[in-house]
Design an enzyme around this catalytic site. Structure first.
Site, PDB file in Angstrom:
ATOM      1  N   HIS A  72       0.831  -1.214   0.000  1.00 41.15           N
ATOM      2  CA  HIS A  72       0.000   0.000   0.000  1.00 41.15           C
ATOM      3  C   HIS A  72       0.849   1.241   0.000  1.00 41.15           C
ATOM      4  O   HIS A  72       1.793   1.353   0.765  1.00 41.15           O
ATOM      5  CB  HIS A  72      -0.855   0.052   1.277  1.00 41.15           C
ATOM      6  CG  HIS A  72      -2.012  -0.864   1.228  1.00 41.15           C
ATOM      7  ND1 HIS A  72      -3.117  -0.607   0.483  1.00 41.15           N
ATOM      8  CD2 HIS A  72      -2.223  -2.041   1.837  1.00 41.15           C
ATOM      9  CE1 HIS A  72      -3.970  -1.599   0.617  1.00 41.15           C
ATOM     10  NE2 HIS A  72      -3.451  -2.495   1.437  1.00 41.15           N
ATOM     11  N   TYR A 200     -10.665   3.996   5.949  1.00 38.85           N
ATOM     12  CA  TYR A 200     -11.233   4.300   7.268  1.00 38.85           C
ATOM     13  C   TYR A 200     -12.411   5.248   7.057  1.00 38.85           C
ATOM     14  O   TYR A 200     -12.257   6.276   6.393  1.00 38.85           O
ATOM     15  CB  TYR A 200     -10.207   5.010   8.150  1.00 38.85           C
ATOM     16  CG  TYR A 200      -8.967   4.211   8.463  1.00 38.85           C
ATOM     17  CD1 TYR A 200      -8.898   3.429   9.609  1.00 38.85           C
ATOM     18  CD2 TYR A 200      -7.839   4.252   7.629  1.00 38.85           C
ATOM     19  CE1 TYR A 200      -7.750   2.708   9.916  1.00 38.85           C
ATOM     20  CE2 TYR A 200      -6.696   3.531   7.927  1.00 38.85           C
ATOM     21  CZ  TYR A 200      -6.660   2.757   9.075  1.00 38.85           C
ATOM     22  OH  TYR A 200      -5.526   2.049   9.379  1.00 38.85           O
ATOM     23  N   PRO A 292      -6.856  -0.741  17.995  1.00 35.51           N
ATOM     24  CA  PRO A 292      -6.419  -1.243  16.688  1.00 35.51           C
ATOM     25  C   PRO A 292      -6.354  -0.182  15.584  1.00 35.51           C
ATOM     26  O   PRO A 292      -5.753  -0.429  14.540  1.00 35.51           O
ATOM     27  CB  PRO A 292      -7.468  -2.311  16.345  1.00 35.51           C
ATOM     28  CG  PRO A 292      -8.666  -1.954  17.151  1.00 35.51           C
ATOM     29  CD  PRO A 292      -8.149  -1.302  18.404  1.00 35.51           C
ATOM     30  N   LYS A 296      -1.068  -0.587  14.975  1.00 35.37           N
ATOM     31  CA  LYS A 296       0.314  -0.432  15.431  1.00 35.37           C
ATOM     32  C   LYS A 296       0.807  -1.583  16.324  1.00 35.37           C
ATOM     33  O   LYS A 296       2.017  -1.713  16.561  1.00 35.37           O
ATOM     34  CB  LYS A 296       0.454   0.878  16.219  1.00 35.37           C
ATOM     35  CG  LYS A 296       0.276   2.113  15.367  1.00 35.37           C
ATOM     36  CD  LYS A 296       1.469   2.308  14.460  1.00 35.37           C
ATOM     37  CE  LYS A 296       1.285   3.375  13.432  1.00 35.37           C
ATOM     38  NZ  LYS A 296       1.833   3.048  12.136  1.00 35.37           N
ATOM     39  N   TYR A 384       1.727   7.417  10.396  1.00 34.72           N
ATOM     40  CA  TYR A 384       0.987   6.242   9.946  1.00 34.72           C
ATOM     41  C   TYR A 384       1.933   5.185   9.371  1.00 34.72           C
ATOM     42  O   TYR A 384       1.799   3.990   9.639  1.00 34.72           O
ATOM     43  CB  TYR A 384      -0.069   6.651   8.906  1.00 34.72           C
ATOM     44  CG  TYR A 384      -1.010   5.533   8.530  1.00 34.72           C
ATOM     45  CD1 TYR A 384      -2.028   5.135   9.397  1.00 34.72           C
ATOM     46  CD2 TYR A 384      -0.879   4.859   7.311  1.00 34.72           C
ATOM     47  CE1 TYR A 384      -2.881   4.090   9.065  1.00 34.72           C
ATOM     48  CE2 TYR A 384      -1.728   3.823   6.971  1.00 34.72           C
ATOM     49  CZ  TYR A 384      -2.728   3.448   7.856  1.00 34.72           C
ATOM     50  OH  TYR A 384      -3.565   2.412   7.519  1.00 34.72           O
TER      51      TYR A 384
HETATM   52  C1  PHB Z   1      -6.708  -4.974   9.578  1.00 39.77           C
HETATM   53  O1  PHB Z   1      -6.545  -5.259   8.395  1.00 39.77           O
HETATM   54  O2  PHB Z   1      -7.012  -5.856  10.411  1.00 39.77           O
HETATM   55  C2  PHB Z   1      -6.528  -3.571  10.010  1.00 39.77           C
HETATM   56  C3  PHB Z   1      -6.173  -2.605   9.088  1.00 39.77           C
HETATM   57  C4  PHB Z   1      -5.975  -1.305   9.496  1.00 39.77           C
HETATM   58  C5  PHB Z   1      -6.148  -0.968  10.808  1.00 39.77           C
HETATM   59  C6  PHB Z   1      -6.508  -1.921  11.728  1.00 39.77           C
HETATM   60  C7  PHB Z   1      -6.699  -3.228  11.342  1.00 39.77           C
HETATM   61  O3  PHB Z   1      -5.968   0.317  11.192  1.00 39.77           O
END
Ligand code: PHB
Ligand code: APR
Length: 391
Positions: A72, A200, A292, A296, A384
């Site tokens: 990504h 997100y 989550p 991190k 990030y």
């Molecule tokens: C995930 O793919 O489980 C995942 C991705 C991004 C996040 C948290 C979890 O910020």
């Protein structure tokens, strides 16, 4: 039994530490409470910072990640059901991240330790640490109804948030910082084609996240009340709620199908300082938890054990304790950076039930600011993608 470093916990932190030490000829034994099948089944977050991707490659564990993972150049934030902004890590940092599940990483680590003859004792009960402030610490546990003892030079507490290691540090020595959040994440895994990007969503109905594990494996989450149970969320209800939180074009692109895993996790920030007591060093979730948001947790587990391995290698190769002596403060600098980042993203993206309209407007303004300001976006992208390891 005798080893140089007794490692408590066979999660990503403990296994990576064992592998790193092995590469420099240092012997360790990993003592894990659960059967291996249980450890390998756990489904956790799956986004690797640039530093974690590099570490896996550097230690010869990048092959499967590079073949199966999903690189990504950033991740999207969407809000008000329409606005969309890219956290452009490639543009602002020149670095790439990788979606690659923790489950797969744990498999890769176990395979490497098995191949190299690593000693991993699973299903070990009543694990206890002894004489940590002497030069001859030891670990005891029960296995197949007999009591075993491991004598060692150092103990690495990599046994997660509920482990025994942190609890061996006297409370007069420890300072705990704790914050819980008034909601959880309901997550599902489904064998469907994922969206091409990590997205997100901040929405008046609550937060949502689209992520992926592979070409045909999607991972989605929605914010839900803490008292909900998975039984209240049959697949149809989940998909409907998920789509309602994304802009129409993305919602239309979400492929739905049966879930193959579904679970609810609470969100929490926690740090326990210092990460050392005598000959015990804590690492990963044993010492700190992040919500989550931003994924991190695993990345911190890796940076902790990387620092710890440098300290132990220095000790065995050069007979110097200088890096071990600064382990806790060095690791904690990165930990606090990620703690602040995860707290910030959690605040920015979720619906807080007790917030008033003023709080909500400042949140919307922050989103607008990040979208408009190159400086704000550069700062977000830098955090990030993950702050660099201190060499
Ligand atoms: C995930 O793919 O489980 C995942 C991705 C991004 C996040 C948290 C979890 O910020
Ligand atoms: N004795 C031995 N092992 C134990 C004990 C104990 N008393 N208690 C727990 N364990 C084991 C757990 O069964 C688990 O396998 O320690 C391991 C800890 O692994 P994780 O919880 O995965 O923690 P860590 O290795 O620090 O990895 C951090 O995992 O929790 C996620 O999101 C988090 O990605 C982060 C990562």
């Amino acid at each position: 039994m005798r080893t140089q470093v007794a490692i408590i916990g066979g999660g990503p932190a403990g296994l990576m530490l064992s592998h790193l030490l092995h590469l420099d000829g240092i012997d360790s034994i990993v003592v894990e409470k659960h059967p291996r099948e249980h450890v390998l089944q756990r489904i956790r977050a799956g986004v690797l910072e640039a530093g974690s991707v590099q570490l896996l490659r550097d230690v010869g564990l990048g092959g499967r990640m590079d073949a199966e993972g999903h690189p990504h150049d950033g991740a999207y934030i969407v809000w008000k059901g329409e606005q969309k902004v890219l956290i452009d890590t490639a543009k602002y940092t020149g670095k790439q991240m990788m979606a690659y599940g923790q489950t797969a990483i744990t498999e890769d680590l176990y395979a490497a330790r098995d191949r190299d003859g690593g000693r991993i004792i699973d299903d070990a009960q009543s694990v206890a640490l002894h004489d940590l402030t002497t030069d001859e610490p030891f670990v005891t546990f029960e296995k197949d109804r007999s009591v075993e003892r491991i004598e060692c030079d150092f103990v690495a507490g990599c046994d997660g948030f509920h482990g025994v290691s942190r609890r061996c540090i006297p409370s007069s020595t420890l300072v705990n910082y704790d914050k819980s959040y008034p909601f959880g994440w309901l997550g599902i895994l489904s064998e469907t084609r994922p969206l091409p990007d990590i997205v997100y969503a901040n929405h008046e109905r609550g937060f949502a996240l689209a992520s992926q594990r592979s070409e045909r494996m999607s991972r989605y989450y929605i914010q839900c009340p803490l008292d909900n149970s998975v039984e209240e969320w049959p697949d149809d209800r989940f998909w409907e709620e998920l789509k309602a939180r994304f802009p129409a074009d993305m919602a239309d692109a979400i492929e739905t199908g049966p879930s193959i895993e579904k679970s609810i996790a609470p969100l929490r920030s926690f740090v326990s300082e210092p990460m050392r007591y005598g000959r015990l060093f804590t690492a990963g979730d044993a010492a700190h938890i992040v919500p989550p948001t931003g994924a991190k947790g695993l990345n911190l587990a890796f940076s902790d054990v990387w620092y710890l391995s440098r300290g132990l290698i220095r000790r065995y190769k050069d007979n110097k304790d200088d890096l071990l002596d600064i382990y806790s403060e060095t690791a904690l600098r990165r930990v606090w950076g990620a703690e602040r980042m995860s707290w910030y993203l959690t605040r920015l993206l979720h619906l807080f039930p007790d917030d008033n309209p003023f709080d909500q407007r400042t949140r919307e303004d922050e989103l607008d600011y990040v979208a408009r300001s190159e400086n704000a976006m550069a700062a977000l992208a830098e955090q990030y993608v993950g702050l660099p390891y201190e060499m």
